[in-house]
Design a protein around this motif. Sequence first.
Motif, PDB file in Angstrom:
ATOM      1  N   LEU A  14     -47.051  -2.789 -28.505  1.00 31.71           N
ATOM      2  CA  LEU A  14     -46.407  -4.034 -29.764  1.00 31.71           C
ATOM      3  C   LEU A  14     -44.542  -3.596 -29.167  1.00 31.71           C
ATOM      4  CD1 LEU A  14     -46.764  -6.057 -30.952  1.00 31.71           C
ATOM      5  CD2 LEU A  14     -46.751  -4.779 -33.397  1.00 31.71           C
ATOM      6  N   GLU A  17     -43.728  -4.547 -25.775  1.00 30.83           N
ATOM      7  CA  GLU A  17     -44.042  -5.649 -25.217  1.00 30.83           C
ATOM      8  C   GLU A  17     -43.130  -6.402 -25.593  1.00 30.83           C
ATOM      9  OE1 GLU A  17     -46.044  -6.515 -22.920  1.00 30.83           O
ATOM     10  OE2 GLU A  17     -47.911  -5.039 -23.121  1.00 30.83           O
ATOM     11  N   ARG A  50     -48.546 -11.526 -13.575  1.00 33.70           N
ATOM     12  CA  ARG A  50     -50.124 -11.728 -13.914  1.00 33.70           C
ATOM     13  C   ARG A  50     -51.027 -13.350 -13.810  1.00 33.70           C
ATOM     14  NH1 ARG A  50     -53.425  -7.477 -17.633  1.00 33.70           N
ATOM     15  NH2 ARG A  50     -55.308  -8.411 -17.601  1.00 33.70           N
ATOM     16  N   LEU A  52     -52.652 -15.871 -15.584  1.00 32.09           N
ATOM     17  CA  LEU A  52     -53.753 -16.154 -16.726  1.00 32.09           C
ATOM     18  C   LEU A  52     -54.616 -16.806 -16.376  1.00 32.09           C
ATOM     19  CD1 LEU A  52     -50.644 -16.244 -19.725  1.00 32.09           C
ATOM     20  CD2 LEU A  52     -52.329 -14.567 -18.958  1.00 32.09           C
TER      21      LEU A  52
ATOM     22  N   MET B   1     -38.766 -14.150 -32.949  1.00 29.75           N
ATOM     23  CA  MET B   1     -38.407 -13.482 -32.320  1.00 29.75           C
ATOM     24  C   MET B   1     -39.339 -13.537 -31.328  1.00 29.75           C
ATOM     25  SD  MET B   1     -36.309 -10.209 -30.699  1.00 29.75           S
ATOM     26  CE  MET B   1     -37.724  -8.834 -31.574  1.00 29.75           C
ATOM     27  N   GLU B   2     -40.559 -13.443 -32.163  1.00 33.57           N
ATOM     28  CA  GLU B   2     -42.176 -13.082 -31.081  1.00 33.57           C
ATOM     29  C   GLU B   2     -42.632 -14.098 -31.628  1.00 33.57           C
ATOM     30  OE1 GLU B   2     -40.977  -9.939 -32.973  1.00 33.57           O
ATOM     31  OE2 GLU B   2     -39.804  -8.902 -31.189  1.00 33.57           O
ATOM     32  N   TYR B  11     -50.212 -18.950 -25.686  1.00 37.18           N
ATOM     33  CA  TYR B  11     -51.234 -18.646 -25.029  1.00 37.18           C
ATOM     34  C   TYR B  11     -50.146 -17.632 -23.530  1.00 37.18           C
ATOM     35  CZ  TYR B  11     -55.468 -17.650 -21.943  1.00 37.18           C
ATOM     36  OH  TYR B  11     -56.332 -17.620 -21.044  1.00 37.18           O
ATOM     37  N   LYS B  13     -47.116 -17.025 -23.384  1.00 34.19           N
ATOM     38  CA  LYS B  13     -46.475 -16.048 -24.155  1.00 34.19           C
ATOM     39  C   LYS B  13     -46.793 -14.406 -23.960  1.00 34.19           C
ATOM     40  CE  LYS B  13     -41.601 -15.730 -26.637  1.00 34.19           C
ATOM     41  NZ  LYS B  13     -41.318 -16.838 -27.799  1.00 34.19           N
ATOM     42  N   PHE B  14     -47.952 -15.153 -24.735  1.00 39.71           N
ATOM     43  CA  PHE B  14     -48.482 -13.903 -25.301  1.00 39.71           C
ATOM     44  C   PHE B  14     -49.759 -12.632 -24.740  1.00 39.71           C
ATOM     45  CE2 PHE B  14     -46.404 -14.997 -29.778  1.00 39.71           C
ATOM     46  CZ  PHE B  14     -44.908 -14.412 -29.524  1.00 39.71           C
ATOM     47  N   ALA B  15     -50.203 -14.230 -24.073  1.00 38.73           N
ATOM     48  CA  ALA B  15     -51.453 -13.582 -23.314  1.00 38.73           C
ATOM     49  C   ALA B  15     -51.938 -12.648 -22.637  1.00 38.73           C
ATOM     50  CB  ALA B  15     -52.745 -14.445 -22.973  1.00 38.73           C
ATOM     51  N   PRO B  16     -50.811 -12.248 -21.958  1.00 40.40           N
ATOM     52  CA  PRO B  16     -50.891 -10.781 -20.420  1.00 40.40           C
ATOM     53  C   PRO B  16     -50.432  -9.322 -21.439  1.00 40.40           C
ATOM     54  CG  PRO B  16     -49.124 -13.012 -20.093  1.00 40.40           C
ATOM     55  CD  PRO B  16     -49.392 -13.164 -21.118  1.00 40.40           C
ATOM     56  N   ALA B  17     -49.762  -9.835 -22.601  1.00 40.63           N
ATOM     57  CA  ALA B  17     -49.623  -8.142 -24.181  1.00 40.63           C
ATOM     58  C   ALA B  17     -50.757  -8.343 -23.872  1.00 40.63           C
ATOM     59  CB  ALA B  17     -48.602  -9.127 -24.581  1.00 40.63           C
ATOM     60  N   LEU B  52     -46.550 -12.043 -32.373  1.00 40.37           N
ATOM     61  CA  LEU B  52     -46.823 -11.272 -31.244  1.00 40.37           C
ATOM     62  C   LEU B  52     -47.754 -10.066 -32.411  1.00 40.37           C
ATOM     63  CD1 LEU B  52     -47.714  -9.910 -28.312  1.00 40.37           C
ATOM     64  CD2 LEU B  52     -45.776  -9.397 -28.924  1.00 40.37           C
ATOM     65  N   PRO B  53     -46.645  -9.375 -33.298  1.00 35.61           N
ATOM     66  CA  PRO B  53     -48.134  -8.472 -34.399  1.00 35.61           C
ATOM     67  C   PRO B  53     -49.088  -9.501 -34.769  1.00 35.61           C
ATOM     68  CG  PRO B  53     -45.516  -8.069 -34.772  1.00 35.61           C
ATOM     69  CD  PRO B  53     -45.733  -9.916 -34.100  1.00 35.61           C
ATOM     70  N   TYR B  56     -51.942  -9.157 -31.532  1.00 35.29           N
ATOM     71  CA  TYR B  56     -51.841  -7.814 -31.525  1.00 35.29           C
ATOM     72  C   TYR B  56     -52.777  -6.933 -32.405  1.00 35.29           C
ATOM     73  CZ  TYR B  56     -49.687  -4.487 -28.434  1.00 35.29           C
ATOM     74  OH  TYR B  56     -49.869  -3.369 -27.762  1.00 35.29           O
ATOM     75  N   VAL B 133     -47.561  -2.653 -40.532  1.00 36.93           N
ATOM     76  CA  VAL B 133     -48.534  -3.618 -39.352  1.00 36.93           C
ATOM     77  C   VAL B 133     -50.156  -3.401 -40.692  1.00 36.93           C
ATOM     78  CG1 VAL B 133     -50.547  -4.156 -37.618  1.00 36.93           C
ATOM     79  CG2 VAL B 133     -48.034  -2.751 -37.584  1.00 36.93           C
TER      80      VAL B 133
END
Lengths: 204, 164
Positions: A14, A17, A50, A52, B1-2, B11, B13-17, B52-53, B56, B133
């Motif tokens: 995390l 990332e 990548r 999507l 920030m995230e 989607y 921004k974060f979907a790859p992660a 993001l957290p 995740y 978390v």
Amino acid sequence: MSAMTCIGEPISWLRLEQHALAASDEVARHLAECGACRACFATIEADRGRALPPLGEVAIAAAARRRRAVRTRWLAAASVAAAAAVVLLAVLRREPENLPGIKGGDDLVVDLIRERSGEVVASPVSFRDGDRFKVLVTCARRGEIAADVTVEQAGEVFTPLAPAQIRCGNRVPLPGAFTLTGTTPARVCVHLASRSACATLAPD
Amino acid sequence: MESATDPLEAYKKFAPALLRKAERILCNREDAGDVVQSLFAELIQRGGPLDLPFLYRAVSNRCLNMIRDRKNRERLLAREEPALRGVARVRCDEAVIGVDLLLKLSARLGARDMELLVCRYVDDMGVEEIAAVVGQSRKTVGKRLARIRDQVAALVASAGAVAG
């Protein structure tokens, strides 16, 4: 998979990332010294371009399937209560075999969704090499039912998706997706119990 | 920030992660894609936090739901691509937690312990980060991780006994 050892406490995936999105000095210092964490961060960097999967009808259909499942659980609970009342009244009533409110009644209907270079099209009639397809079925049978998908092309029959257990409804997405190649028409068929329905795709 | 302001921006921004994370847990691209798509489809329709957290954690729980459902067991094993597990920096008594172990452990551990297991041995989080978390004290997280380690050790030992 490979195993590597960090020099101290690993920087979690995390945090790696997050570092990829907005650089952190603390993480950068650790990466400068730790080969294991640097290798992990390199996999994130390598994956940067990548493509999507498009968030279109496929995703909406998946959400609808989840809502239906929740509704089904509520219906099941309500059915138990209703059944208890029925027993108390000593009235037995047979449920209809098919679900109400399904388009086309008892028919089995196949819909396809095509993804081509990020563009999603519903009910396509053609394909090109590498197009990705998702299958949706509309059916009215009660309970879980086995669904098989076959693709007939150039005299051969393929089974591109694993057999799935589904609950009928309107435009229920089958798990997984498949790609088509070739220059001859392809017939995509869904088989549910003793019924089948097909959609034909012509090469572009 | 995230964080992002709307689901479509989130989607992109974060979907790859999130895809990478789901792939590390499930070790296959198709199911990982389904998990992330269905998460965002729900966010589009119902709304929800877009940092993001949070996302995740949501992906972890969705992957674990898939793993717990016995109907998915054979498919997950058949589709497993071990390379997608990625570099394993945190091991549990030298065992790397992959799909097979997750499937077996899901029969022994509750949902909350499975989440901790993923935080520690798949996401490589430390105790402090896990505590933040999941919203528990470090002491509680430490105790639960010790219990989880015992279960993993018992499972690995029994598998070894069968193999031997």
